[in-house]
Every structure is written in C-alpha cells, then in structure tokens.
Design a protein around this motif. Structure first.
Motif, PDB file in Angstrom:
ATOM      1  N   TYR A 317       0.886  -1.031  -0.227  1.00  0.00           N
ATOM      2  CA  TYR A 317       0.185  -0.150   0.029  1.00  0.00           C
ATOM      3  C   TYR A 317       0.978   0.696   0.065  1.00  0.00           C
ATOM      4  O   TYR A 317       0.433   2.061  -0.449  1.00  0.00           O
ATOM      5  CB  TYR A 317      -0.894   0.152   1.506  1.00  0.00           C
ATOM      6  CG  TYR A 317      -1.341  -1.009   1.391  1.00  0.00           C
ATOM      7  CD1 TYR A 317      -3.262  -1.246   1.162  1.00  0.00           C
ATOM      8  CD2 TYR A 317      -1.583  -2.016   2.089  1.00  0.00           C
ATOM      9  CE1 TYR A 317      -3.691  -2.113   0.378  1.00  0.00           C
ATOM     10  CE2 TYR A 317      -2.171  -3.655   2.823  1.00  0.00           C
ATOM     11  CZ  TYR A 317      -3.474  -3.854   1.261  1.00  0.00           C
ATOM     12  OH  TYR A 317      -4.012  -4.323   1.542  1.00  0.00           O
ATOM     13  N   ALA A 318       2.150   0.711   0.139  1.00  0.00           N
ATOM     14  CA  ALA A 318       2.433   2.793   0.590  1.00  0.00           C
ATOM     15  C   ALA A 318       3.604   2.944  -1.033  1.00  0.00           C
ATOM     16  O   ALA A 318       3.619   4.340  -0.869  1.00  0.00           O
ATOM     17  CB  ALA A 318       4.508   1.713   1.768  1.00  0.00           C
ATOM     18  N   GLY A 319       3.429   1.734  -1.465  1.00  0.00           N
ATOM     19  CA  GLY A 319       3.969   2.486  -3.114  1.00  0.00           C
ATOM     20  C   GLY A 319       4.549   1.540  -3.877  1.00  0.00           C
ATOM     21  O   GLY A 319       3.902   0.344  -3.579  1.00  0.00           O
ATOM     22  N   PRO A 320       4.947   1.769  -5.074  1.00  0.00           N
ATOM     23  CA  PRO A 320       5.650   0.604  -5.484  1.00  0.00           C
ATOM     24  C   PRO A 320       5.929   0.133  -4.750  1.00  0.00           C
ATOM     25  O   PRO A 320       6.972   0.382  -3.986  1.00  0.00           O
ATOM     26  CB  PRO A 320       6.636   1.404  -6.935  1.00  0.00           C
ATOM     27  CG  PRO A 320       5.366   2.815  -6.836  1.00  0.00           C
ATOM     28  CD  PRO A 320       5.499   3.377  -5.506  1.00  0.00           C
ATOM     29  N   HIS A 321       6.520  -1.325  -5.307  1.00  0.00           N
ATOM     30  CA  HIS A 321       7.406  -2.370  -5.230  1.00  0.00           C
ATOM     31  C   HIS A 321       7.854  -3.537  -5.909  1.00  0.00           C
ATOM     32  O   HIS A 321       7.204  -4.058  -6.462  1.00  0.00           O
ATOM     33  CB  HIS A 321       6.632  -2.806  -3.481  1.00  0.00           C
ATOM     34  CG  HIS A 321       7.325  -4.092  -2.602  1.00  0.00           C
ATOM     35  ND1 HIS A 321       8.206  -3.154  -1.813  1.00  0.00           N
ATOM     36  CD2 HIS A 321       7.034  -5.520  -2.465  1.00  0.00           C
ATOM     37  CE1 HIS A 321       8.847  -4.592  -0.920  1.00  0.00           C
ATOM     38  NE2 HIS A 321       7.821  -5.392  -2.152  1.00  0.00           N
ATOM     39  N   GLN A 322       8.925  -4.047  -5.851  1.00  0.00           N
ATOM     40  CA  GLN A 322       9.597  -4.657  -7.071  1.00  0.00           C
ATOM     41  C   GLN A 322      10.754  -5.208  -5.946  1.00  0.00           C
ATOM     42  O   GLN A 322      11.822  -5.324  -6.359  1.00  0.00           O
ATOM     43  CB  GLN A 322       9.796  -3.981  -8.786  1.00  0.00           C
ATOM     44  CG  GLN A 322      10.543  -4.521  -9.303  1.00  0.00           C
ATOM     45  CD  GLN A 322      11.119  -4.384 -10.530  1.00  0.00           C
ATOM     46  OE1 GLN A 322      10.181  -2.484 -10.231  1.00  0.00           O
ATOM     47  NE2 GLN A 322      12.124  -4.850 -10.786  1.00  0.00           N
ATOM     48  N   PRO A 323      10.046  -6.882  -5.760  1.00  0.00           N
ATOM     49  CA  PRO A 323      11.374  -7.766  -5.594  1.00  0.00           C
ATOM     50  C   PRO A 323      12.111  -8.043  -6.287  1.00  0.00           C
ATOM     51  O   PRO A 323      11.079  -8.280  -7.240  1.00  0.00           O
ATOM     52  CB  PRO A 323      10.210  -8.455  -4.562  1.00  0.00           C
ATOM     53  CG  PRO A 323       8.975  -7.969  -3.945  1.00  0.00           C
ATOM     54  CD  PRO A 323       8.451  -7.618  -5.267  1.00  0.00           C
ATOM     55  N   PRO A 324      13.201  -8.001  -6.362  1.00  0.00           N
ATOM     56  CA  PRO A 324      13.709  -9.058  -7.071  1.00  0.00           C
ATOM     57  C   PRO A 324      13.955 -10.271  -7.341  1.00  0.00           C
ATOM     58  O   PRO A 324      13.303 -11.076  -6.550  1.00  0.00           O
ATOM     59  CB  PRO A 324      16.027  -9.253  -7.032  1.00  0.00           C
ATOM     60  CG  PRO A 324      15.454  -8.371  -5.528  1.00  0.00           C
ATOM     61  CD  PRO A 324      14.028  -8.063  -5.013  1.00  0.00           C
ATOM     62  N   PHE A 325      14.086 -10.613  -8.740  1.00  0.00           N
ATOM     63  CA  PHE A 325      13.110 -12.317  -9.671  1.00  0.00           C
ATOM     64  C   PHE A 325      13.667 -13.015  -8.479  1.00  0.00           C
ATOM     65  O   PHE A 325      12.857 -14.319  -7.903  1.00  0.00           O
ATOM     66  CB  PHE A 325      13.952 -12.459 -10.789  1.00  0.00           C
ATOM     67  CG  PHE A 325      13.332 -14.079 -11.178  1.00  0.00           C
ATOM     68  CD1 PHE A 325      12.515 -13.924 -12.126  1.00  0.00           C
ATOM     69  CD2 PHE A 325      14.089 -14.994 -11.471  1.00  0.00           C
ATOM     70  CE1 PHE A 325      11.817 -14.542 -12.486  1.00  0.00           C
ATOM     71  CE2 PHE A 325      13.199 -16.055 -11.723  1.00  0.00           C
ATOM     72  CZ  PHE A 325      11.815 -15.670 -12.818  1.00  0.00           C
ATOM     73  N   ALA A 326      15.154 -13.012  -8.139  1.00  0.00           N
ATOM     74  CA  ALA A 326      15.528 -14.224  -6.982  1.00  0.00           C
ATOM     75  C   ALA A 326      14.751 -14.386  -5.461  1.00  0.00           C
ATOM     76  O   ALA A 326      14.394 -15.298  -5.526  1.00  0.00           O
ATOM     77  CB  ALA A 326      16.985 -14.054  -6.247  1.00  0.00           C
ATOM     78  N   THR A 327      14.394 -13.394  -5.010  1.00  0.00           N
ATOM     79  CA  THR A 327      13.758 -13.072  -4.101  1.00  0.00           C
ATOM     80  C   THR A 327      11.739 -13.525  -4.836  1.00  0.00           C
ATOM     81  O   THR A 327      11.467 -14.043  -3.723  1.00  0.00           O
ATOM     82  CB  THR A 327      13.314 -11.715  -3.696  1.00  0.00           C
ATOM     83  OG1 THR A 327      14.269 -11.816  -3.475  1.00  0.00           O
ATOM     84  CG2 THR A 327      12.425 -11.915  -2.426  1.00  0.00           C
ATOM     85  N   ARG A 328      11.832 -13.401  -5.417  1.00  0.00           N
ATOM     86  CA  ARG A 328      10.099 -14.085  -6.109  1.00  0.00           C
ATOM     87  C   ARG A 328      10.465 -15.760  -6.105  1.00  0.00           C
ATOM     88  O   ARG A 328       9.191 -16.089  -5.653  1.00  0.00           O
ATOM     89  CB  ARG A 328       9.385 -13.105  -7.195  1.00  0.00           C
ATOM     90  CG  ARG A 328       8.784 -11.426  -7.262  1.00  0.00           C
ATOM     91  CD  ARG A 328       9.703 -10.440  -8.280  1.00  0.00           C
ATOM     92  NE  ARG A 328       9.381 -10.951  -9.193  1.00  0.00           N
ATOM     93  CZ  ARG A 328      10.120 -10.332 -10.512  1.00  0.00           C
ATOM     94  NH1 ARG A 328      10.664  -9.416  -9.920  1.00  0.00           N
ATOM     95  NH2 ARG A 328      10.286 -11.214 -11.749  1.00  0.00           N
TER      96      ARG A 328
END
Length: 599
Positions: A317-328
């Motif tokens: 909710y706080a803003g855009p969020h993009q965990p890197p591929f390895a985290t996903r």
C-alpha cells in the motif's frame, strides 16, 4: 442478515453481457508489458529479433525500431547473446534456469540485468509461401527474452534461494496442523518479499476464496477469515495461474509498454504472453486493486495435482514495490513446499490403503482401528458395511437413517455422493438436521458402503463486500462495461441447514479410497470363493453307478462370476434296491450359500 450462500442477485441482460465479456477477456495476449522491464521475441535458430517492447531504449539504450530485424548479438552484445544461447540450448525446462544474470553495456557503462527466458508457441504460423503449416507438424516457437534491472537490494543470489528458506522449510515439516502450515508460509513470504500484507487464500468447490492465514504490517485492518466471491478472479485468470505460478505487478500507476509490431510477422497474431513475467495486467484488475487501495501486488499459485486450489496473495500500500527475481523465486519455492506438505498429509490414506491388503484382518477392523477413516476425512462419525463385517466409529446414526441414506446414495449412481445440505437434496428421507446434515457416501457392490456424516454447522460467513453484488455494470455510451466492485466492507451472512462442506480435495481422496477398497474387496472375495469352491468340490463327489443306470453330472452355478452357489445333489441306493436322486438349492449365489450347502 440471514441468507444462503447459493442465493444470487439476478443479473440483467446488459450485466450478463458484461460478465460474459469479462470471462472472455484475452488476458494472455494483451499486446503490452509492464514497463519495469523490456521484452524481445527472437526467431530460432537464427536468433533475429522479430518483436520488441517500445521501452527497450530505457533499459538497454537501443531504440525498438533499430532492434527489429537485427540479430540478437547486435542488440544486446555478443557476450550476453552467447550466454542466452547457452542457456536456451541446454537440456531441460528453460524456465527452471531463470534468471540468467548478464551484464549489458549501456552508454559505455556495465549494467547488470536479469534475463528471464521462455518459449512462446506460435499459433497460425505460415510457411515461406504463405501457406498454413500442416496440422500435426511440430509447433514452432520464438524465444522470449525479458530483461529486468538487477540493481537495488539483492539479499541473496538465485543459486542460494534454498539457503534463504531452509529454516522455513524445517518449520513447515514440523507443523502439526493446516492452520500452522498456512501461518508459517504467510509470515515467511512476507519476511522474504517485504510486502505490507501477505495472505494465504484457499478456494472452495465453487472457487469462492477464504483468507486462511495473514501476515501484515501494524495498522492494517485484518482480512483473516474473510471470504471473496469467485468472480473476483475470473476463470481465464485462474487458468493462467495454473501455468505461470508467480505474478508481480509492481505499480498500478505504470503505463504499459506496447509490443511492436502488434501482430507477429509470421502468424498475424499477438504474441502469447502466458508464461511472461512482464505481461501487463487487465485494466479491470487494475481498477480492482485501486479500489482496494493497493499499489503493488504479487501472487503465487498453490497447486494440487496441477489444479489451482489457492493463492499466496501479496499486497503493498505504501507505494510501488519490486522484489528482485531471486526473491520472488524463493517465495515461489515456499509456495511449492506448502503444497507438498499438504500432499504429505495424505499419508494416512496411503497407510490405510496398504493395511487393507492384509487379508488376515477383517477389513472393517482395519478401517475403524486406531488410525481410521475419520483420520482420512474429518467427520462426526463413519459407518461401513463390507463383506461380512460392519461397524461404526465416532457418533452413531440411527440404523434406519444409515439404510435410507446409503440406499439414496446408491440410487444416485455416482462413485462418490457428497452433500453438505442433505435436507435440501433429499427431503424425502426426512433426516432431522440435528442428526446429520452433511454426508459423503461410497456406494460399493452388493449393498456395501462407507458413510461419513457431519452435523449442521451454523456459520457466520464474513465476506469482503456483499458476495451477491459481484459486479457492477456501467453504461458507457451505447455499450456496457464491467466495473469491479468498489465496496470491500465486511459483510456477514448466517448460513443454516448445512454442514462443513466437503472440499474438492476430500472428495478426491474419497474417490481414491473407493478404488483401493474395490481392489481389496475383490482380492478378499476371490480368496473366500476359492476356499468355498475347494470345499464344495470336495463334497460334490462322483455319483454311485447302480445297475441298470448310467449317471453323469455337470455342475454350473447360475451366477458364473461367483463360481460357487448353493445348489447340491446326491444319488444313493435304498435297501429295497431302488435308486434315489436328490437335488436341492440353498438360496443365494455366493460363498455364504456354498458354505450353508456344505452343512
């Protein structure tokens, strides 16, 4: 408010048109990608760029128009292209080797990039003469390369994903209940990915969802226990979740980047993005997320037997969020581990199945022992009648109820008959709701059966918004569009006249158990028949041959499948010199009749 879940608001014709349009939305071929990365589709084996996203220059410094028609090595550089070729030509599933960590040279500076590879099947492909490729020919594919920036926080490299989740896997292996499995998974995925809220979301038989676990930031209201209608995730979206197991949408305000050319030059069709990680999101889903106040979302598919039974849903909710591929990828690994642990809980069924092969122990005793059918399917009680044995465990039903319910189930003709609303489906049985409200029956040959039963469970179901207002049809000019619902306030309804529902997984386990029971019954009946046949043949000796007579005997049981019956004969001489022939029949055509005949 008191209502039945099965009640539904009648859709107007215009609304039905809108709902049907939503179900047919071609979300796998949107023609656009999320702008957090760039996409290239290249022909094989020559590796020439045939389609590309318009935002290519933002990521690698090459304009999309300059990339089309050029060899891949000229677009991303020889070292990076060689790495792509090595990965694409290796044995095994290409997607299992993602991401490919490469370095691109952009404006003279090295830029680390995660290359995510998959192959897209080309539909409607034509040969060099413009003729359709013959049916049955091997499918032609393009190699799709998606490039995501590899800058920013990278807590661990992809090869070390197991190290990052090893502790969580251990806790999952030690979990003693479903609730604990769900809770451990939600907390671990939130710890890995940093989303504000992570939920484990389980489907029922109609694909209505329930939040069964939640890990969230302080200050957020809880969604735990809320139910959501099946229309929140349309059927075609669920189908994609079964193929592409993880989906990230990092910013609802992003403007998608178009793929050029829009139609593939060889097929005249849009590029299939089913397995794409950058595939853009349906405008309807974007509106849905905005209505919930969500800025970024991620979902991980939970599968059993390749079918979707739930999701791990992540919201930010706080803003855009993009965990890197390895985290996903690590989060996806945890989802797969959860699914495997759920499968492992079926070990009770496997143990019982093996135990039924012990023909020295009565089958009823095996199934009602310390580890019993109630451990396979939770219920208030179970009753069975198998071969010469019968019994119950847990709460007992009146004998008349058992007979009526099993006869009703046998008349239905299915392998498994299950209902959580017996009074609605079979009112003629007149079974009181306080006696049994839900039943699951395995009808078996010769009047045999297994019957589980559950009491009424008065439930107060909390929905995230009114489930009967599943969609809003809004008129736009002369047409109608579907607008996702805007209200997610807690909406409660009381459900009566139903037991706890039998889940699809439970029905599947009961079906599997029935197959094993049939095999066990057949094996045991064959053993009994062989013993009875041996006894019978020993009793049916050759007849005497009195003077003046020639006697011969041919013995054929009326029911050939049993091989034995209750028919008998004898011939003997009387003191006055006459001959007596006696033929008799014990009612029945099975081993019981044969045993009685022997007496």
């Amino acid at each position: 408010m008191t209502a039945q879940i099965s009640d539904a608001t009648e859709a107007t014709p215009d609304m039905q048109v809108a709902l049907n349009a939503c179900d047919r939305e071609p979300i796998h071929i949107p023609g656009t990608v999320q702008p957090r990365g760039a996409l290239l589709a290249v022909s094989e084996p020559d590796l020439v760029v045939v389609q590309v996203s318009e935002n290519l220059a933002e990521h690698i410094g090459v304009d999309w128009g300059d990339a089309l028609g050029r060899p891949l090595a000229e677009v991303i550089g020889v070292p990076a292209a060689d790495a792509v070729v090595r990965s694409a030509s290796a044995f095994g599933d290409l997607r299992e080797r993602n991401p490919l960590e490469i370095i691109l040279e952009v404006d003279g500076a090295p830029v680390p990039v995660d290359a995510i590879l998959h192959r897209a099947v080309l539909t409607g492909h034509r040969d060099q003469h413009g003729q359709p490729v013959e049916a049955g020919a091997p499918p032609l594919t393009n190699l799709v390369i998606e490039l995501e920036p590899a800058t920013g926080p990278r807590p661990f490299s992809f090869p070390n994903t197991y190290q990052a989740v090893r502790g969580t896997v251990g806790r999952l292996n030690r979990a003693s209940s479903l609730e604990e499995l769900y809770d451990i998974t939600a907390r671990a995925v939130r710890g890995l990915t940093g989303f504000d809220r992570v939920m484990v979301y389980r489907y029922d038989a109609d694909y209505n969802g329930e939040v069964v676990a939640e890990a969230k930031a302080d200050g957020l209201n809880s969604f735990l226990g809320l139910h959501y209608p099946a229309s929140d995730i349309p059927a075609q979206a669920r189908a994609l979740y079964e193929k592409n197991w993880i989906r990230l949408f990092n910013d609802v305000d992003d403007v998608p980047s178009r793929i050029q050319p829009v139609l593939h030059p060889d097929t005249g069709a849009p590029l299939d993005l089913t397995y794409s990680t950058l595939r853009s999101v349906s405008p309807i889903h974007i509106e849905y997320l905005k209505n919930m106040g969500v800025r970024a979302s991620m979902s991980i598919s939970l599968l059993q037997d390749d079918r979707l039974w739930g999701l791990i849903a992540c919201h930010h909710y706080a803003g855009p969020h993009q965990p890197p591929f390895a985290t996903r990828a690590a989060a996806e690994f945890l989802g797969s581990t959860l699914a495997l642990r759920l499968v492992a809980r079926r070990s009770t069924l496997a143990w019982l199945t093996a135990a039924t092969l012990d023909e020295d122990r009565p089958l009823a005793d095996t199934l009602l022992g310390s580890t019993s059918l109630l451990d396979v399917l939770p219920a208030d009680g179970v009753a069975l009648s198998l071969l010469s044995g019968s019994g119950t465990k847990g709460e007992q039903l009146p004998a008349g109820v058992v007979e009526a319910v099993t006869a009703w189930a046998a008349a239905r003709g299915g392998e498994v008959v299950a209902t959580d609303a017996l009074q609605q489906e079979a009112p003629q049985l007149e079974v009181p709701v306080e006696v049994a409200c839900g039943v699951l029956v395995l009808p078996l040959p010769d009047g045999q059966y297994v019957l589980w039963h559950r009491r009424e469970a008065v439930r107060r179901v909390d929905w995230g918004g009114d489930p009967h207002n599943k969609a809003i049809a809004e008129r736009e000019g002369d047409g109608v569009r579907l607008s996702p619902r805007k209200s997610f306030d807690r909406w409660r309804e009381t459900v009566r006249g139903r037991s706890e529902p039998w889940t699809p997984a439970q029905v599947a386990e009961a079906t599997e158990l029935r197959t094993h029971l049939l095999e066990a019954l057949y094996a045991r009946s064959r053993s009994v028949v062989r013993a009875a046949e041996t006894l019978q043949r020993s009793l049916l000796t050759e007849p005497v041959q009195p003077a003046g007579f020639e006697l011969a005997v041919r013995y054929v049981p009326a029911a050939r499948e049993t091989q034995v019956g209750g028919d008998w004969y004898d011939v003997f001489d009387l003191p006055d010199g006459s001959t007596l022939l006696v033929i008799g029949d014990v009612a029945g055509h099975d081993s019981h009749a044969a045993a009685t005949m022997g007496q």
